[in-house]
Write a protein that holds these residues in place. Structure first.
Motif, PDB file in Angstrom:
ATOM      1  N   SER A  47       1.031  -1.491   0.095  1.00 11.14           N
ATOM      2  CA  SER A  47      -0.095  -0.045   0.081  1.00 11.14           C
ATOM      3  C   SER A  47       0.569   1.220  -0.102  1.00 11.14           C
ATOM      4  N   GLU A  48       0.398   2.350  -0.353  1.00  4.59           N
ATOM      5  CA  GLU A  48       0.729   3.702  -0.478  1.00  4.59           C
ATOM      6  C   GLU A  48       1.641   3.994   1.365  1.00  4.59           C
ATOM      7  N   ALA A  49       0.993   3.636   1.903  1.00  2.00           N
ATOM      8  CA  ALA A  49       1.316   3.819   3.741  1.00  2.00           C
ATOM      9  C   ALA A  49       2.435   2.994   3.842  1.00  2.00           C
ATOM     10  N   ARG A  50       2.378   2.117   3.520  1.00  2.00           N
ATOM     11  CA  ARG A  50       3.221   0.750   3.752  1.00  2.00           C
ATOM     12  C   ARG A  50       4.868   1.245   3.027  1.00  2.00           C
ATOM     13  N   GLN A  51       4.539   1.364   1.248  1.00  2.00           N
ATOM     14  CA  GLN A  51       5.711   1.935   0.990  1.00  2.00           C
ATOM     15  C   GLN A  51       7.034   3.313   1.873  1.00  2.00           C
ATOM     16  N   LEU A  52       5.374   3.738   1.954  1.00  2.00           N
ATOM     17  CA  LEU A  52       6.305   5.375   2.618  1.00  2.00           C
ATOM     18  C   LEU A  52       7.380   4.858   3.748  1.00  2.00           C
ATOM     19  N   LEU A  53       6.265   3.767   4.116  1.00  2.00           N
ATOM     20  CA  LEU A  53       7.007   3.969   5.839  1.00  2.00           C
ATOM     21  C   LEU A  53       7.831   2.502   5.750  1.00  2.00           C
ATOM     22  N   THR A  95       4.189   8.757  11.283  1.00  2.00           N
ATOM     23  CA  THR A  95       3.716   8.715  11.725  1.00  2.00           C
ATOM     24  C   THR A  95       2.202   9.091  11.147  1.00  2.00           C
ATOM     25  N   LEU A  96       2.420   9.615   9.692  1.00  2.00           N
ATOM     26  CA  LEU A  96       0.915   9.835   8.536  1.00  2.00           C
ATOM     27  C   LEU A  96       1.217   8.401   8.021  1.00  2.00           C
ATOM     28  N   LEU A 100      -2.688   6.212   8.289  1.00  2.00           N
ATOM     29  CA  LEU A 100      -3.291   6.019   7.207  1.00  2.00           C
ATOM     30  C   LEU A 100      -4.056   5.087   7.507  1.00  2.00           C
ATOM     31  N   GLU A 101      -2.350   3.704   7.814  1.00  2.00           N
ATOM     32  CA  GLU A 101      -3.282   2.325   8.536  1.00  2.00           C
ATOM     33  C   GLU A 101      -4.183   2.280   9.205  1.00  2.00           C
ATOM     34  N   ARG A 102      -4.401   3.097  10.379  1.00  2.00           N
ATOM     35  CA  ARG A 102      -5.359   3.078  11.199  1.00  2.00           C
ATOM     36  C   ARG A 102      -6.476   3.121  10.557  1.00  2.00           C
ATOM     37  N   GLY A 103      -6.746   4.169   9.813  1.00  2.00           N
ATOM     38  CA  GLY A 103      -8.080   4.529   8.794  1.00  2.00           C
ATOM     39  C   GLY A 103      -8.301   3.546   7.614  1.00  2.00           C
ATOM     40  N   HIS A 104      -7.897   2.588   7.632  1.00  2.00           N
ATOM     41  CA  HIS A 104      -7.801   1.541   6.823  1.00  2.00           C
ATOM     42  C   HIS A 104      -7.953   0.427   7.574  1.00  2.00           C
ATOM     43  N   GLU A 105      -8.658  -0.161   8.767  1.00  2.00           N
ATOM     44  CA  GLU A 105      -8.673  -0.753   9.913  1.00  2.00           C
ATOM     45  C   GLU A 105      -9.706  -0.514   9.457  1.00  2.00           C
ATOM     46  N   ALA A 106     -10.275  -2.038  10.068  1.00  2.00           N
ATOM     47  CA  ALA A 106     -12.126  -2.230   9.958  1.00  2.00           C
ATOM     48  C   ALA A 106     -12.169  -1.924  11.618  1.00  2.00           C
ATOM     49  N   PRO A 107     -13.497  -1.343  11.320  1.00  2.00           N
ATOM     50  CA  PRO A 107     -13.664  -0.616  12.925  1.00  2.00           C
ATOM     51  C   PRO A 107     -14.060  -2.266  13.264  1.00  2.00           C
TER      52      PRO A 107
END
Length: 107
Positions: A47-53, A95-96, A100-107
């Motif tokens: 994912s974009e978030a993981r790539q940047l991480l 941090t971003l 982003l990861e928290r935003g993609h997690e199922a509630p």
């Protein structure tokens, strides 16, 4: 205040910077882009978030090795200001990525 268009991991960003710092911002953005592409190439479909991480972690690892005297694959003698800027950028990207990861997690 100047504006600079950069691309990191195939995504385009328009960033503000102080007048005269455009070339510097493009240079550090190219470093981050290279690391993001390296991470994507080595680890497959991220994912974009993981790539940047992972790009942030690779950069932080290089800085840590350099500061500890281990050398590392840094292309040129680092400017301390660039090293500090990259370290701050890596922290912000981590941090971003976490947000982003928290935003993609199922509630």
């Amino acid at each position: 205040m100047a504006s600079v268009d950069i691309e990191i991991a195939t995504r385009k960003y328009s960033l503000a910077c102080r007048d005269g710092e455009e070339a510097h911002l493009r240079t550090v953005a190219a470093i981050v882009d290279r690391k993001a592409r390296d991470a994507g190439g080595a680890l497959g479909n991220l994912s974009e978030a993981r790539q940047l991480l992972y790009a942030s972690l690779l950069l932080a690892d290089e800085l840590k090795e350099r500061r500890e005297g281990g050398g590392g694959p840094v292309e040129a003698e680092p400017d301390p200001a660039i090293a500090d800027a990259l370290e701050r950028l890596a922290e912000r990207m981590e941090t971003l990525a976490a947000r982003l990861e928290r935003g993609h997690e199922a509630p």
